[in-house]
Design a protein around this motif. Structure first.
Motif, mmCIF file in Angstrom:
data_model
loop_
_atom_site.group_PDB
_atom_site.id
_atom_site.type_symbol
_atom_site.label_atom_id
_atom_site.label_comp_id
_atom_site.label_asym_id
_atom_site.label_seq_id
_atom_site.Cartn_x
_atom_site.Cartn_y
_atom_site.Cartn_z
ATOM 1 N N GLY A 81 0.794 -1.220 0.000
ATOM 2 C CA GLY A 81 0.000 0.000 0.000
ATOM 3 C C GLY A 81 0.825 1.267 0.000
ATOM 4 O O GLY A 81 0.499 2.223 0.694
ATOM 5 N N ARG A 82 1.878 1.271 -0.791
ATOM 6 C CA ARG A 82 2.771 2.426 -0.805
ATOM 7 C C ARG A 82 1.987 3.729 -0.927
ATOM 8 O O ARG A 82 1.171 3.905 -1.820
ATOM 9 N N VAL A 83 2.281 4.608 -0.020
ATOM 10 C CA VAL A 83 1.759 5.967 -0.052
ATOM 11 C C VAL A 83 2.970 6.881 0.034
ATOM 12 O O VAL A 83 3.815 6.725 0.910
ATOM 13 N N ARG A 84 3.072 7.781 -0.904
ATOM 14 C CA ARG A 84 4.148 8.766 -0.902
ATOM 15 C C ARG A 84 3.488 10.101 -1.186
ATOM 16 O O ARG A 84 3.102 10.387 -2.307
ATOM 17 N N LEU A 85 3.341 10.894 -0.147
ATOM 18 C CA LEU A 85 2.532 12.097 -0.233
ATOM 19 C C LEU A 85 3.262 13.288 -0.841
ATOM 20 O O LEU A 85 2.632 14.156 -1.428
ATOM 21 N N ARG A 86 4.583 13.345 -0.681
ATOM 22 C CA ARG A 86 5.366 14.474 -1.196
ATOM 23 C C ARG A 86 6.829 14.065 -1.261
ATOM 24 O O ARG A 86 7.246 13.110 -0.632
ATOM 25 N N ARG A 87 7.603 14.811 -2.021
ATOM 26 C CA ARG A 87 9.028 14.509 -2.161
ATOM 27 C C ARG A 87 9.691 14.577 -0.788
ATOM 28 O O ARG A 87 9.524 15.546 -0.060
ATOM 29 N N TRP A 88 10.436 13.539 -0.464
ATOM 30 C CA TRP A 88 11.127 13.403 0.819
ATOM 31 C C TRP A 88 10.159 13.460 1.989
ATOM 32 O O TRP A 88 10.522 13.786 3.104
ATOM 33 N N GLY A 89 8.913 13.117 1.702
ATOM 34 C CA GLY A 89 7.905 13.131 2.744
ATOM 35 C C GLY A 89 7.591 11.734 3.237
ATOM 36 O O GLY A 89 8.257 10.758 2.896
ATOM 37 N N GLU A 90 6.568 11.667 4.062
ATOM 38 C CA GLU A 90 6.164 10.426 4.682
ATOM 39 C C GLU A 90 5.799 9.372 3.646
ATOM 40 O O GLU A 90 5.370 9.688 2.550
ATOM 41 N N ARG A 91 6.005 8.104 4.033
ATOM 42 C CA ARG A 91 5.709 7.007 3.118
ATOM 43 C C ARG A 91 5.540 5.710 3.902
ATOM 44 O O ARG A 91 6.147 5.516 4.946
ATOM 45 N N THR A 92 4.713 4.836 3.359
ATOM 46 C CA THR A 92 4.526 3.534 3.993
ATOM 47 C C THR A 92 5.737 2.647 3.766
ATOM 48 O O THR A 92 6.141 1.910 4.659
ATOM 49 N N LEU A 93 6.315 2.696 2.564
ATOM 50 C CA LEU A 93 7.475 1.855 2.277
ATOM 51 C C LEU A 93 8.241 2.423 1.095
ATOM 52 O O LEU A 93 7.647 2.816 0.095
ATOM 53 N N ASP A 94 9.542 2.447 1.250
ATOM 54 C CA ASP A 94 10.425 2.874 0.177
ATOM 55 C C ASP A 94 11.549 1.849 0.084
ATOM 56 O O ASP A 94 12.217 1.571 1.088
ATOM 57 N N LEU A 95 11.733 1.276 -1.081
ATOM 58 C CA LEU A 95 12.795 0.306 -1.342
ATOM 59 C C LEU A 95 13.646 0.850 -2.479
ATOM 60 O O LEU A 95 13.151 1.014 -3.589
ATOM 61 N N ASP A 96 14.900 1.146 -2.196
ATOM 62 C CA ASP A 96 15.797 1.730 -3.196
ATOM 63 C C ASP A 96 16.994 0.826 -3.441
ATOM 64 O O ASP A 96 17.632 0.371 -2.486
ATOM 65 N N ILE A 97 17.310 0.611 -4.707
ATOM 66 C CA ILE A 97 18.529 -0.125 -5.050
ATOM 67 C C ILE A 97 19.711 0.815 -4.818
ATOM 68 O O ILE A 97 19.810 1.860 -5.451
ATOM 69 N N LEU A 98 20.566 0.438 -3.878
ATOM 70 C CA LEU A 98 21.760 1.228 -3.599
ATOM 71 C C LEU A 98 22.898 0.829 -4.512
ATOM 72 O O LEU A 98 23.540 1.678 -5.132
ATOM 73 N N LEU A 99 23.152 -0.485 -4.570
ATOM 74 C CA LEU A 99 24.258 -1.031 -5.361
ATOM 75 C C LEU A 99 23.804 -2.301 -6.057
ATOM 76 O O LEU A 99 23.045 -3.092 -5.489
ATOM 77 N N TYR A 100 24.296 -2.478 -7.259
ATOM 78 C CA TYR A 100 24.034 -3.682 -8.049
ATOM 79 C C TYR A 100 25.395 -4.124 -8.564
ATOM 80 O O TYR A 100 25.922 -3.553 -9.519
ATOM 81 N N ASP A 101 25.979 -5.114 -7.866
ATOM 82 C CA ASP A 101 27.392 -5.461 -8.099
ATOM 83 C C ASP A 101 28.202 -4.163 -8.005
ATOM 84 O O ASP A 101 27.913 -3.318 -7.164
ATOM 85 N N ALA A 102 29.185 -4.007 -8.845
ATOM 86 C CA ALA A 102 29.960 -2.766 -8.888
ATOM 87 C C ALA A 102 29.555 -1.935 -10.099
ATOM 88 O O ALA A 102 30.305 -1.070 -10.549
#
Length: 158
Positions: A80-101
């Motif tokens: 149920g991802r909710v993202r109300l505004r940039r850099w704002g509250e959210r239910t869940l954020d999953l970001d790929i930081l690194l993928y191998d090198a």
């Protein structure tokens, strides 16, 4: 196989449970999954929002970077991802930081994550998982960690 690092964050609808559920979802396709401690942190963006729970996971996968992005977005939507505004509250954020090198720059995906080096809630749990990691630009994570070693985050669970 590819080794990937994913940042997890939430500050809505029981954030700790949101991250725990995300980890369970990742376990359905991740191989050799490791999870950092969960940290409580102040918001990066607007300060009129609840504190966050953050963590980093490391795992191996045979998915391409775009396939992985699709899976992560699917998990966010399932929860149920909710993202109300940039850099704002959210239910869940999953970001790929690194993928191998790899360094990836597409319309949908930038890897390494464009601002990870400025975020204690990324660098500290990443360091917890792999203190000897070298980033794709050659920088040692242990050197980057030095600017965050006196962080103000709180360990919520290990």
């Amino acid at each position: 196989m590819h080794t990937v690092y994913i940042a997890l964050g939430s500050n809505l609808e029981n954030p700790l449970e949101q991250l725990q559920q995300a980890v369970r979802s990742l376990q359905t396709f991740a191989i050799n999954l490791s999870v950092s401690p969960f940290y409580g942190s102040k918001p990066l963006g607007p300060q009129d929002q609840p504190d966050y729970v953050n963590a980093v996971v490391k795992f191996d996968t045979d998915l391409t970077a775009i396939e992985l992005l699709d899976k992560l977005q699917s998990i966010e939507n399932e929860q149920g991802r909710v993202r109300l505004r940039r850099w704002g509250e959210r239910t869940l954020d999953l970001d790929i930081l690194l993928y191998d090198a790899q360094q990836i720059q597409t319309e949908r995906l930038t890897v390494p994550h464009y601002d990870m080096h400025n975020r204690e809630f990324v660098i500290v749990p990443l360091y917890d998982l792999t203190p000897d990691l070298q980033l794709p630009n050659g920088q040692k994570l242990s050197e980057l960690y030095q600017q965050f070693k006196n962080h103000q985050m709180v360990v919520l669970s290990k």
